[in-house]
Scaffold this motif. Structure first.
Motif, PDB file in Angstrom:
ATOM      1  N   ASP A 148     -13.603  -5.193   0.160  1.00 50.34           N
ATOM      2  CA  ASP A 148     -13.632  -3.758   0.458  1.00 50.34           C
ATOM      3  C   ASP A 148     -13.439  -2.919  -0.802  1.00 50.34           C
ATOM      4  OD1 ASP A 148     -13.982  -4.324   3.157  1.00 50.34           O
ATOM      5  OD2 ASP A 148     -11.823  -4.427   3.516  1.00 50.34           O
ATOM      6  N   ARG A 185      -2.658  -7.229   4.741  1.00 49.16           N
ATOM      7  CA  ARG A 185      -2.274  -7.010   6.131  1.00 49.16           C
ATOM      8  C   ARG A 185      -1.882  -8.300   6.840  1.00 49.16           C
ATOM      9  NH1 ARG A 185      -6.712  -3.398   5.413  1.00 49.16           N
ATOM     10  NH2 ARG A 185      -8.211  -4.925   6.257  1.00 49.16           N
ATOM     11  N   GLN A 202       0.834  -1.198   0.000  1.00 43.81           N
ATOM     12  CA  GLN A 202       0.000   0.000   0.000  1.00 43.81           C
ATOM     13  C   GLN A 202       0.875   1.256   0.000  1.00 43.81           C
ATOM     14  OE1 GLN A 202      -2.540  -0.367   3.405  1.00 43.81           O
ATOM     15  NE2 GLN A 202      -3.790  -2.014   2.501  1.00 43.81           N
ATOM     16  N   GLN A 255     -10.783 -10.959  -2.410  1.00 40.99           N
ATOM     17  CA  GLN A 255      -9.962  -9.760  -2.179  1.00 40.99           C
ATOM     18  C   GLN A 255     -10.716  -8.466  -2.495  1.00 40.99           C
ATOM     19  OE1 GLN A 255      -5.519 -10.418  -3.282  1.00 40.99           O
ATOM     20  NE2 GLN A 255      -6.675 -11.643  -4.768  1.00 40.99           N
ATOM     21  N   ASN A 288      -7.317  -0.976  -0.217  1.00 37.17           N
ATOM     22  CA  ASN A 288      -7.782  -1.654   0.998  1.00 37.17           C
ATOM     23  C   ASN A 288      -8.053  -3.137   0.703  1.00 37.17           C
ATOM     24  OD1 ASN A 288      -8.649  -2.149   3.575  1.00 37.17           O
ATOM     25  ND2 ASN A 288     -10.656  -1.141   3.327  1.00 37.17           N
ATOM     26  N   ASN A 289      -6.986  -3.882   0.547  1.00 43.88           N
ATOM     27  CA  ASN A 289      -7.065  -5.340   0.402  1.00 43.88           C
ATOM     28  C   ASN A 289      -6.760  -5.952   1.759  1.00 43.88           C
ATOM     29  OD1 ASN A 289      -6.980  -8.048  -0.280  1.00 43.88           O
ATOM     30  ND2 ASN A 289      -5.351  -7.836  -1.790  1.00 43.88           N
ATOM     31  N   PRO A 290      -7.735  -6.621   2.406  1.00 40.81           N
ATOM     32  CA  PRO A 290      -7.487  -7.129   3.765  1.00 40.81           C
ATOM     33  C   PRO A 290      -6.375  -8.173   3.811  1.00 40.81           C
ATOM     34  CG  PRO A 290      -9.555  -7.997   2.906  1.00 40.81           C
ATOM     35  CD  PRO A 290      -9.091  -6.948   1.945  1.00 40.81           C
ATOM     36  N   TYR A 291      -6.103  -8.860   2.722  1.00 41.58           N
ATOM     37  CA  TYR A 291      -5.082  -9.906   2.727  1.00 41.58           C
ATOM     38  C   TYR A 291      -3.671  -9.337   2.647  1.00 41.58           C
ATOM     39  CZ  TYR A 291      -8.942 -13.129   2.134  1.00 41.58           C
ATOM     40  OH  TYR A 291     -10.103 -13.852   2.319  1.00 41.58           O
ATOM     41  N   ALA A 333     -11.103  -3.189  -3.254  1.00 44.69           N
ATOM     42  CA  ALA A 333      -9.716  -2.835  -3.564  1.00 44.69           C
ATOM     43  C   ALA A 333      -9.502  -2.786  -5.063  1.00 44.69           C
ATOM     44  CB  ALA A 333      -8.774  -3.854  -2.930  1.00 44.69           C
TER      45      ALA A 333
END
Length: 269
Positions: A157, A76, A53, A154, A71-74, A159
């Motif tokens: 959100d 993180r 990011q 993915q 905003n890709n949760p994976y 992304a």
């Protein structure tokens, strides 16, 4: 029991051996020709991580990055191999498997992570089927579903595509080959079951045989002979006498009774 006695016992029951042998041949023939064959085709994909990011310094240099949704949760997650594990669980799930089966895929397909390259970043897909064409079709359907599930999970959100993991094929899919290990295992299981059946039937036959050949003593008349009904009496052996109970018996001399004792005999002058 030694081998010679074992072979002798088996030879006495030739009919049982022939019957079990017929069952063995029929069972292996059913496994070899009655059960449909299984073909497999494999394909491997490697997971490519997206760029990280944008940092605050990069946004200051390029303010347009604020409009990009990263905003890709994976992203993180500390280990990207978790993405492969989650993907394998989604494609192997009941809903996805049921949907692929309705499209013509074989339900026994597998998808898993391997350590062929890197640390769990390789996705291995195995397509199965009763024919080479069916296995190849299953592999194509599972691969397409894998890419779709990877994209959808993915985009939770929203992304941008620039920040999504990608699955790239490593090698072309392998040619479908017949899986013979399952057939061999089934034949071994049938042979072991027939061997247990053989020794079980021989054991039962050996146990029943002596009872049928038991001798019966015939008798004349309505009742058994009295001598046969009465138990035989063993001769009674007297106990051995002790050394103190021994008595020495001397033979009598002829004419001793007429002469009398020696003290009463007349003496000669």
């Amino acid at each position: 029991m030694d081998l010679l006695a074992l072979f002798t016992t088996v030879r006495r029951h030739k009919l049982i051996v022939l019957a079990v042998l017929a069952v063995l041949i029929a069972g292996n023939a059913f496994v070899a020709f009655g059960i449909p064959p299984v073909y497999e085709s494999q394909a491997q994909y490697v997971l490519i991580a997206p760029p990280p990011q944008p940092s605050d310094a990069a946004i200051e240099r390029d303010p347009t990055l604020l409009k990009v949704n990263a905003n890709n949760p994976y992203l993180r997650l500390p280990n990207p191999s978790v993405v492969v594990d989650v993907l394998a669980q989604r494609v192997s799930g009941g809903l996805v498997r049921q949907g692929l089966t309705s499209q013509g895929a074989d339900e026994d397909y597998t998808i898993s992570s391997t350590n062929a390259i890197g640390s769990g970043l390789v996705i291995n897909i195995v397509g199965t089927g009763s024919s080479p064409e069916s296995a190849a079709k299953t592999l194509d359907l599972v691969a397409a579903s894998m890419e779709k599930e990877l994209y959808d999970m993915q985009k939770v959100d929203g992304a941008d595509d620039k920040y999504l993991f990608q699955a790239l094929p490593i090698n072309p899919p392998t040619d479908p080959t017949r899986k013979v290990t399952g057939t061999i295992r089934s034949m071994i299981a049938v042979s072991a079951a027939c061997l247990v059946l053989l020794f079980g039937m021989i054991s039962v036959a050996e146990a029943i045989g002596p009872r049928r050949t038991k001798q019966v003593v015939p008798f004349d008349g309505p009742e058994a002979p009295r001598d046969a009904a009465e138990p035989t009496k063993a001769p009674v052996v007297p106990p051995r006498a002790n050394a103190s109970d021994l008595t020495i018996v001397l033979p009598r001399v002829r004419g001793a009774e007429q002469q009398g004792p020696a003290s009463q005999r007349p003496t000669r002058d």
